[in-house]
Design an enzyme around this catalytic site. Structure first.
Site, PDB file in Angstrom:
ATOM      1  N   GLU A   1      10.078   4.755 -10.240  1.00 34.34           N
ATOM      2  CA  GLU A   1      11.295   4.025 -10.442  1.00 34.34           C
ATOM      3  C   GLU A   1      12.028   5.915 -10.897  1.00 34.34           C
ATOM      4  O   GLU A   1      11.774   6.394 -11.142  1.00 34.34           O
ATOM      5  CB  GLU A   1      10.426   3.125 -12.227  1.00 34.34           C
ATOM      6  CG  GLU A   1      10.618   2.144 -12.051  1.00 34.34           C
ATOM      7  CD  GLU A   1       9.952   1.705 -13.466  1.00 34.34           C
ATOM      8  OE1 GLU A   1      10.129   2.507 -14.756  1.00 34.34           O
ATOM      9  OE2 GLU A   1       9.372   0.349 -13.875  1.00 34.34           O
TER      10      GLU A   1
ATOM     11  N   ARG B   1      12.360  -5.639   6.210  1.00 30.89           N
ATOM     12  CA  ARG B   1      12.565  -6.679   5.489  1.00 30.89           C
ATOM     13  C   ARG B   1      13.104  -5.708   4.346  1.00 30.89           C
ATOM     14  O   ARG B   1      12.813  -5.924   2.754  1.00 30.89           O
ATOM     15  CB  ARG B   1      11.873  -7.778   4.940  1.00 30.89           C
ATOM     16  CG  ARG B   1      11.412  -7.824   6.278  1.00 30.89           C
ATOM     17  CD  ARG B   1      12.959  -9.170   6.825  1.00 30.89           C
ATOM     18  NE  ARG B   1      13.317 -10.479   6.118  1.00 30.89           N
ATOM     19  CZ  ARG B   1      12.525 -11.211   5.635  1.00 30.89           C
ATOM     20  NH1 ARG B   1      11.735 -11.806   6.690  1.00 30.89           N
ATOM     21  NH2 ARG B   1      13.088 -12.515   5.135  1.00 30.89           N
TER      22      ARG B   1
END
Length: 421
Positions: free
Chosen positions: A58, A237
């Protein structure tokens, strides 16, 4: 056989391994002509299947909320620098999970609920996240839509300007998901500047063509550029956002913490690989061949009496209106799949049929080009499609099986990345 080989998976979960092997063979044996699909390199497959999937990261490089980022930071920075260099962008964010969240981040960065957005309508080739009423972008904001012209299948930029002057949107979006013609980024930029709007270019479909010089770039014209990293860019993707320097902070805050937590570091690694591959001289040849194949396919389909939206294509995508063939897009797509030709049914501008049973087919040449097919093969592909439509109308299942065999025989001579026969 899948490459890299699924040795451990086959031993621990043979049922799943068998399904993946089946999908690999299916991709090998069929003409994959869905415009948004492609084949990634074995290197990309390897990068996305690494121990990076174990890591949480994060935040951004140098400003993480978890320790142990010595290598992840370098991987993300490498992907960022490669994106900036390839596209000539001031800033790049490589953390967005896919194209739709990337687009949502732009709304979050620049708009308040209820603000006006000027976009291409979904029926004319836009995207769900461009203000469709079924999307959160259509529910939380006020979309107004420009369309293509009924006679030409192209956007009239003078009408876009008229709408912008009348509606005064805060955001203008150009690009979409079923646009076979070149997007006029300078004209959109001029309109956005005139009305004081942020211009977003969604190049999810054409990013590889832009990177390879086969389509004009929006960088330098658009304030922000969103793209997926697969399709013509031939990566995993994922998605990216590129922005002018003055918008970098707003974009990054919208992605994290605005919309998501930790990035998918294994995907970031795959993106870095794909960007490196796209920076090679051979990728320019690949992008040019995609367009050459699409143009040859469009010409061959026209020779067989197919009606093409806008009369042809400038890029990788061909949009076919099947009305004059007496068959809907859905039954045609299903028959083509049986015949070894993978497409998707799609609406066409001013379609009178339902979205789940529309009039058109959307075709693309990126995957065929990756396999090594060239212009000389496109008349054969068009002939197969014509035979398939006739067979579907006559309920001739034996003809569909025959075509599938011919397709498989042709493709046996063209290697597939990620598969060994």
């Amino acid at each position: 056989m899948h490459e890299p080989k699924l040795i451990q998976l086959a031993a621990s979960d043979p049922d799943l391994a068998a399904l993946i092997e089946g999908e690999a063979q299916r991709q090998h044996d069929k003409l994959r002509m869905i415009a948004s699909e492609n084949y990634v390199s074995t290197a990309v497959l390897e990068a996305t299947g690494t121990v990076l999937t174990n890591k949480y990261s994060e935040g951004y490089a140098g400003k993480r909320y978890y320790e142990g980022q010595q290598f992840v930071d370098q991987i993300e920075l490498l992907a960022i620098e490669r994106a900036k260099a390839l596209f000539g962008a001031d800033h790049a964010n490589v953390q967005t999970y896919s194209g739709s969240p990337a687009n949502l981040a732009i709304y979050l960065a620049f708009l308040d609920p209820g603000d006006t957005v000027l976009t291409m309508s979904l029926s004319s080739g836009g995207h769900l996240t461009h203000g469709s009423p079924v999307s959160v972008t259509g529910k939380w904001f006020r979309p107004v839509h420009y369309t293509v012209e009924r006679e030409t299948g192209r956007v009239d930029m003078s009408k876009v300007r008229e709408m912008a002057l009348a509606e005064r949107p805060k955001l203008i979006i150009c690009g979409g998901t079923a646009i076979p013609r070149t997007i006029d980024f300078p004209a959109f930029a001029e309109i956005a500047q005139e009305v004081g709007a942020i211009l977003m270019a969604d190049i999810a479909h054409i990013a590889g063509l832009v990177a390879g010089g086969a389509h004009p770039s929006p960088v330098g014209f658009a304030d922000v550029v969103t793209t997926t990293t697969h399709k013509t860019l031939r990566g995993p993707r994922g998605a990216m956002i590129m922005a002018k320097a003055e918008h970098a902070t707003a974009v990054d805050k919208a992605v994290f913490p605005g919309l998501q937590g930790g990035p998918h570091d294994h995907t970031t690694a795959g993106i870095a690989v794909a960007l490196h591959e796209a920076a090679q001289p051979s990728f320019k040849d690949y992008a040019a061949q995609i367009v050459a194949n699409a143009k040859a396919l469009a010409a061959a389909l026209t020779d067989h009496g197919f009606d093409l939206v806008s009369g042809g294509t400038d890029n990788h995508l061909v949009l076919v209106d099947l009305t004059n063939k007496g068959i809907g897009g859905k039954p045609a797509a299903k028959a083509l799949d049986i015949a070894g030709i993978e497409t998707n049914f799609n609406g066409v501008p001013f379609d009178t049929r339902r979205p789940l049973d529309p009039s058109g087919l959307r075709l693309g040449t990126p995957a065929l080009t990756t396999r090594g097919l060239t212009e000389k093969h496109m008349p054969l592909v068009a002939a197969w499609m014509d035979r398939t439509v006739s067979a579907a109308l006559n309920d001739d299942t034996s003809e569909l099986a025959k075509i599938a065999g011919e397709v498989k025989e042709l493709l046996s001579a063209f290697p597939m990345p990620g598969y060994t026969a």
